[in-house]
Design a protein around this motif. Structure first.
Motif, PDB file in Angstrom:
ATOM      1  N   UNK B  37       0.873  -1.174   0.000  1.00 13.17           N
ATOM      2  CA  UNK B  37       0.000   0.000   0.000  1.00 13.17           C
ATOM      3  C   UNK B  37       0.907   1.220   0.000  1.00 13.17           C
ATOM      4  N   UNK B  39       1.435   5.689  -0.132  1.00 12.97           N
ATOM      5  CA  UNK B  39       0.869   6.977   0.264  1.00 12.97           C
ATOM      6  C   UNK B  39       1.754   8.084  -0.285  1.00 12.97           C
ATOM      7  N   UNK B  43      -0.926  12.844   0.863  1.00 13.60           N
ATOM      8  CA  UNK B  43      -2.136  12.282   0.267  1.00 13.60           C
ATOM      9  C   UNK B  43      -2.643  11.079   1.062  1.00 13.60           C
ATOM     10  N   UNK B  44      -3.678  10.460   0.532  1.00 12.70           N
ATOM     11  CA  UNK B  44      -4.282   9.317   1.209  1.00 12.70           C
ATOM     12  C   UNK B  44      -3.617   8.001   0.838  1.00 12.70           C
ATOM     13  N   UNK B  45      -4.251   6.923   1.257  1.00  7.05           N
ATOM     14  CA  UNK B  45      -3.716   5.584   1.070  1.00  7.05           C
ATOM     15  C   UNK B  45      -4.213   4.987  -0.241  1.00  7.05           C
ATOM     16  N   UNK B  47      -3.990   1.260  -2.351  1.00 10.88           N
ATOM     17  CA  UNK B  47      -3.578  -0.142  -2.457  1.00 10.88           C
ATOM     18  C   UNK B  47      -2.833  -0.342  -3.760  1.00 10.88           C
ATOM     19  N   UNK B  50      -1.261  -7.187  -4.214  1.00 11.64           N
ATOM     20  CA  UNK B  50      -1.264  -8.253  -3.216  1.00 11.64           C
ATOM     21  C   UNK B  50      -0.784  -9.542  -3.830  1.00 11.64           C
ATOM     22  N   UNK B  61      -2.553  -9.716  -7.558  1.00 12.39           N
ATOM     23  CA  UNK B  61      -3.495  -8.721  -8.071  1.00 12.39           C
ATOM     24  C   UNK B  61      -2.852  -7.354  -7.935  1.00 12.39           C
ATOM     25  N   UNK B  97       4.194   0.928   1.941  1.00 14.97           N
ATOM     26  CA  UNK B  97       4.025   0.102   3.126  1.00 14.97           C
ATOM     27  C   UNK B  97       3.803  -1.354   2.723  1.00 14.97           C
ATOM     28  N   UNK B 113      -9.421 -10.515  13.840  1.00 18.77           N
ATOM     29  CA  UNK B 113      -8.567 -10.068  12.745  1.00 18.77           C
ATOM     30  C   UNK B 113      -7.151  -9.888  13.237  1.00 18.77           C
ATOM     31  N   UNK B 115      -3.755  -7.528  11.776  1.00 17.31           N
ATOM     32  CA  UNK B 115      -3.464  -6.490  10.798  1.00 17.31           C
ATOM     33  C   UNK B 115      -2.136  -5.847  11.159  1.00 17.31           C
ATOM     34  N   UNK B 117       1.368  -3.552   9.734  1.00 16.86           N
ATOM     35  CA  UNK B 117       1.975  -2.679   8.734  1.00 16.86           C
ATOM     36  C   UNK B 117       3.428  -2.447   9.105  1.00 16.86           C
ATOM     37  N   UNK B 118       4.265  -2.289   8.098  1.00 16.24           N
ATOM     38  CA  UNK B 118       5.614  -1.821   8.348  1.00 16.24           C
ATOM     39  C   UNK B 118       5.624  -0.308   8.509  1.00 16.24           C
ATOM     40  N   UNK B 119       6.817   0.247   8.702  1.00 14.86           N
ATOM     41  CA  UNK B 119       6.947   1.706   8.843  1.00 14.86           C
ATOM     42  C   UNK B 119       6.996   2.408   7.490  1.00 14.86           C
ATOM     43  N   UNK B 120       7.211   1.623   6.446  1.00  8.84           N
ATOM     44  CA  UNK B 120       7.225   2.197   5.114  1.00  8.84           C
ATOM     45  C   UNK B 120       8.624   2.584   4.652  1.00  8.84           C
TER      46      UNK B 120
END
Lengths: 111, 127
Positions: B37, B39, B43-45, B47, B50, B61, B97, B113, B115, B117-120
């Motif tokens: 993902x 950013x 701006x926003x996120x 995708x 995957x 995809x 990310x 769930x 979930x 995320x890495x730090x990017x």
């Protein structure tokens, strides 16, 4: 699937509630009976963290002042008593269809 | 503790290629579906794409803006996922990310769930 959030910015007095809406162009109700709608908070300088999943379930460690509700195409994230640590940008996202999509984000500030 | 650590970001010129890596620890990597993902600054996120686990078919995809230019791969033995980017454009400038997550049910049938995320890692495409 396009997600539209409102408002895009919000300024709230500590202790007051905050409400963010997210509208989807398609129903997010899965055949399993859950809405595939999640909410994330991205604090300044940090990676996004999950707040609400499947429309209404709080992620692990999330305070109960956060609640999510809605179904189908209309969803809401509510913070009952905003605290300083809640500031950041909130994103709704859908996991029902590929590509996964996100709302534009709602920036929450403290007054 | 689960950790996702991205690396490989940097400054490249338009048209050039770059490969990002994501090292994963603390979870059963071989069954995890891995996402990228991004950013863009301010701006926003968005995708990116995957890769499913091998046991689920290993399918990939991609989002339309990167399809045909980006390629995701994984090495289950090394617990790594990669994002090969070619034909980079200025609009690919973003923090990338690495993420993983899944809905599941516990022994009582309650939905759960995970979930992560890495730090990017920042990719800057500029002439």
């Amino acid at each position: 699937i396009v997600l539209t959030q409102s408002p895009l910015s919000l300024s709230v007095i500590p202790g007051e509630p905050a409400t963010i809406s997210c509208r989807s162009t398609q129903s997010l109700l899965h055949s399993k009976g859950y809405n595939y709608m999640d909410w994330y908070l991205q604090r300044p300088g940090q990676s996004p963290q999950l707040v609400i999943f499947l429309g209404s379930l709080r992620a692990s460690g999330v305070p109960d002042r956060f609640s999510g509700y809605g179904s189908g195409t209309e969803f809401t994230l509510k913070i009952s008593n905003v605290e300083a640590e809640d500031i950041g940008t909130y994103y709704c996202t859908q996991g029902l269809q590929t590509p996964r999509t996100f709302g534009q984000g709602t920036k929450l500030e403290i007054k | 503790d689960v950790k996702l650590v991205e690396s490989g970001g940097g400054l490249v010129k338009p048209g050039e290629s770059l490969t990002l890596s994501c090292s994963v620890s603390g979870l059963k990597f071989d069954v995890a579906w891995m996402n990228w993902i991004r950013q863009a600054p301010g701006r926003g996120l968005e995708w990116v794409g995957r890769i499913k686990s091998r046991i689920d078919g290993g399918e990939r995809d991609y989002n339309a803006p990167v399809k045909g230019r980006f390629f995701i791969s994984r090495d289950d033995a090394k617990k790594m996922v990669y994002l090969q980017m070619r034909g980079l454009k200025i609009e690919d400038t973003a923090v990338y990310y690495c993420t993983t997550g899944e809905y599941y049910t516990d022994a009582s049938g309650r939905p759960k769930t995970y979930d992560y995320w890495g730090r990017g890692t920042l990719v800057t495409v500029s002439s």
